[in-house]
Design a protein around this motif. Sequence first.
Motif, mmCIF file in Angstrom:
data_model
loop_
_atom_site.group_PDB
_atom_site.id
_atom_site.type_symbol
_atom_site.label_atom_id
_atom_site.label_comp_id
_atom_site.label_asym_id
_atom_site.label_seq_id
_atom_site.Cartn_x
_atom_site.Cartn_y
_atom_site.Cartn_z
ATOM 1 N N ILE A 90 0.825 -1.212 0.000
ATOM 2 C CA ILE A 90 0.000 0.000 0.000
ATOM 3 C C ILE A 90 0.860 1.264 0.000
ATOM 4 O O ILE A 90 0.712 2.132 -0.878
ATOM 5 C CB ILE A 90 -0.945 0.014 1.218
ATOM 6 N N GLU A 91 1.753 1.374 0.966
ATOM 7 C CA GLU A 91 2.616 2.561 1.012
ATOM 8 C C GLU A 91 3.542 2.615 -0.197
ATOM 9 O O GLU A 91 3.813 3.694 -0.750
ATOM 10 C CB GLU A 91 3.452 2.559 2.300
ATOM 11 N N THR A 92 4.005 1.469 -0.640
ATOM 12 C CA THR A 92 4.952 1.435 -1.738
ATOM 13 C C THR A 92 4.310 1.802 -3.077
ATOM 14 O O THR A 92 4.989 2.286 -3.981
ATOM 15 C CB THR A 92 5.623 0.055 -1.820
ATOM 16 N N ILE A 93 3.011 1.597 -3.221
ATOM 17 C CA ILE A 93 2.319 2.076 -4.426
ATOM 18 C C ILE A 93 2.475 3.586 -4.536
ATOM 19 O O ILE A 93 2.819 4.127 -5.596
ATOM 20 C CB ILE A 93 0.828 1.682 -4.388
ATOM 21 N N GLY A 94 2.233 4.275 -3.421
ATOM 22 C CA GLY A 94 2.414 5.722 -3.417
ATOM 23 C C GLY A 94 3.861 6.112 -3.674
ATOM 24 O O GLY A 94 4.141 7.055 -4.425
ATOM 25 N N PHE A 120 1.709 9.404 2.064
ATOM 26 C CA PHE A 120 2.931 9.423 2.873
ATOM 27 C C PHE A 120 4.095 8.819 2.076
ATOM 28 O O PHE A 120 5.197 9.382 2.032
ATOM 29 C CB PHE A 120 2.669 8.619 4.149
ATOM 30 N N GLY A 121 3.847 7.672 1.430
ATOM 31 C CA GLY A 121 4.886 7.030 0.639
ATOM 32 C C GLY A 121 5.322 7.884 -0.539
ATOM 33 O O GLY A 121 6.519 7.996 -0.835
ATOM 34 N N PHE A 122 4.352 8.489 -1.243
ATOM 35 C CA PHE A 122 4.653 9.350 -2.390
ATOM 36 C C PHE A 122 5.599 10.480 -1.992
ATOM 37 O O PHE A 122 6.640 10.697 -2.630
ATOM 38 C CB PHE A 122 3.343 9.930 -2.931
ATOM 39 N N LEU A 123 5.252 11.206 -0.950
ATOM 40 C CA LEU A 123 5.990 12.426 -0.609
ATOM 41 C C LEU A 123 7.317 12.146 0.098
ATOM 42 O O LEU A 123 8.253 12.936 -0.034
ATOM 43 C CB LEU A 123 5.112 13.328 0.263
ATOM 44 N N THR A 124 7.418 11.050 0.837
ATOM 45 C CA THR A 124 8.676 10.777 1.545
ATOM 46 C C THR A 124 9.682 9.997 0.701
ATOM 47 O O THR A 124 10.838 9.873 1.093
ATOM 48 C CB THR A 124 8.420 9.992 2.847
ATOM 49 N N LEU A 125 9.249 9.504 -0.475
ATOM 50 C CA LEU A 125 10.151 8.699 -1.299
ATOM 51 C C LEU A 125 10.481 9.333 -2.645
ATOM 52 O O LEU A 125 11.518 9.030 -3.226
ATOM 53 C CB LEU A 125 9.552 7.305 -1.528
ATOM 54 N N CYS A 126 9.628 10.224 -3.142
ATOM 55 C CA CYS A 126 9.757 10.675 -4.534
ATOM 56 C C CYS A 126 11.127 11.256 -4.851
ATOM 57 O O CYS A 126 11.675 11.030 -5.937
ATOM 58 C CB CYS A 126 8.660 11.687 -4.855
ATOM 59 N N MET A 127 11.736 11.998 -3.913
ATOM 60 C CA MET A 127 13.015 12.664 -4.209
ATOM 61 C C MET A 127 14.164 11.681 -4.435
ATOM 62 O O MET A 127 15.196 12.048 -4.979
ATOM 63 C CB MET A 127 13.383 13.649 -3.100
#
Length: 443
Positions: free
Chosen positions: A301-305, A357-364
């Motif tokens: 779930i988090e990793t999809i984001g 949460f996953g999208f914003l904390t991982l995208c960079m």
Amino acid sequence: MAGMISDKGPSAAGGAAAPAPNTAPWYAGVTSYQWLILIIASAGWIFDVYEGQIFGLTGSQLLQSILNTQDPDTIKSWKDIFFGVFLLGGASGGLLFGMMADRWGRKPTMVATILMYSIFSGLTYFAHNLWHVGILRFLVAMGTGGEWAVAASLVAEVFPARARAHASGIFHASSVLGTWVATLACMLVGTQWRYAYLAGIIPALLVAWVMASVKEPERWKHAAGESAHNPSGEPGSLRELLGEPRWRKRAILGMLLAAVGLSSYWAVHVAGQSLAEYILVKNHFSHADAVAKAKPAYGFIETIGGGLGLLSFGPICARIGRKRAFFWSQFSAFLIVPIACYLPQTYGQLLCILPVFGFLTLCMHAGYAIYFPELFPTRLRATGAGFCFNVGRVVAASMLFFSAWLDRKMDLHLAVSLLGGLFLLGLIVIHFMPETKGQPLPE
């Protein structure tokens, strides 16, 4: 700059008028060989991530088996130690294999790194003592750290300038598949954790594909030829990387930028699994059931984001520039952390916010594969990118111990929220770094 290999084609040379903006999609004109390189680099990175994630998902079972204990504090302490060992191994491998890639070529070094992480992962099947695990995790990490530096440089050098950010972003975003494969493997093996590591030997099959398909980039061959006639420009030279002021500044700032991302990854992003465990226990699930349900909450779930964030970062970089993309992504990550910690009151609510949460904390993180190879000349590209990404792991290793100490001293939600302040440090670092959008790769 003398010896520059143009990224922009013949129209960029001389005093000709600037061409009209190209409105074709970024992938227009990308050749089948360039796509093949992206696929091979991504495949190596997918299994690279698998080797890193597998311990996060099976580490508790591994340590329970080897230590013959169920004590959660003992298990967590040893998990943190082995995470630190893994990060240190990645730093060592990133430096060593980055230098090898610049001196001896991308192709043989990629083969060496893939063999290293796959073979030593498979040998973990036979581990029965803590020192076995420590040594094998260090050696696996050396391979994974080196593979990223080589693959990121290869993609940057093979793709044309207008497609580079998108291709490099896709390359790094493929890491999500590695997380999913690791999560699926853990679900399939259940408590038989040894088989998850044994499966880690499968990437060794990639070596035949690399040997048959990958050619050394023209940029690297050109730089190698120039270095043969110019001993002062030795490929893969740490002395030049850290001695020449221009490259030293970029290397140190890039390392600090990666340190922020890698520290926040282990201290904040991965905490999504702990937040899920906490809220499940709070809602009267047993600890064992909470751990079981929290794995897919994080792993899928988090990793999809997170995957969508990684895929989005390349187009954002191409549109607004590297520096602004890093700034806004880190600022947004800082804002989402306390929201994810305190807003959800039920497991269902947490599942709704975990993708954001996953999208914003991982995208960079996709930005490291885009940005770092653009900071250094071909003779130092893999060395510089490896230094930035993997020496940053040494700093991140210290954050593992600090975050573990903080978790013991205070409430989980407060600890994770405070650790989210790491993203503010990234805002400071990126301010002092150069913009590379629209610039040819340095030579």
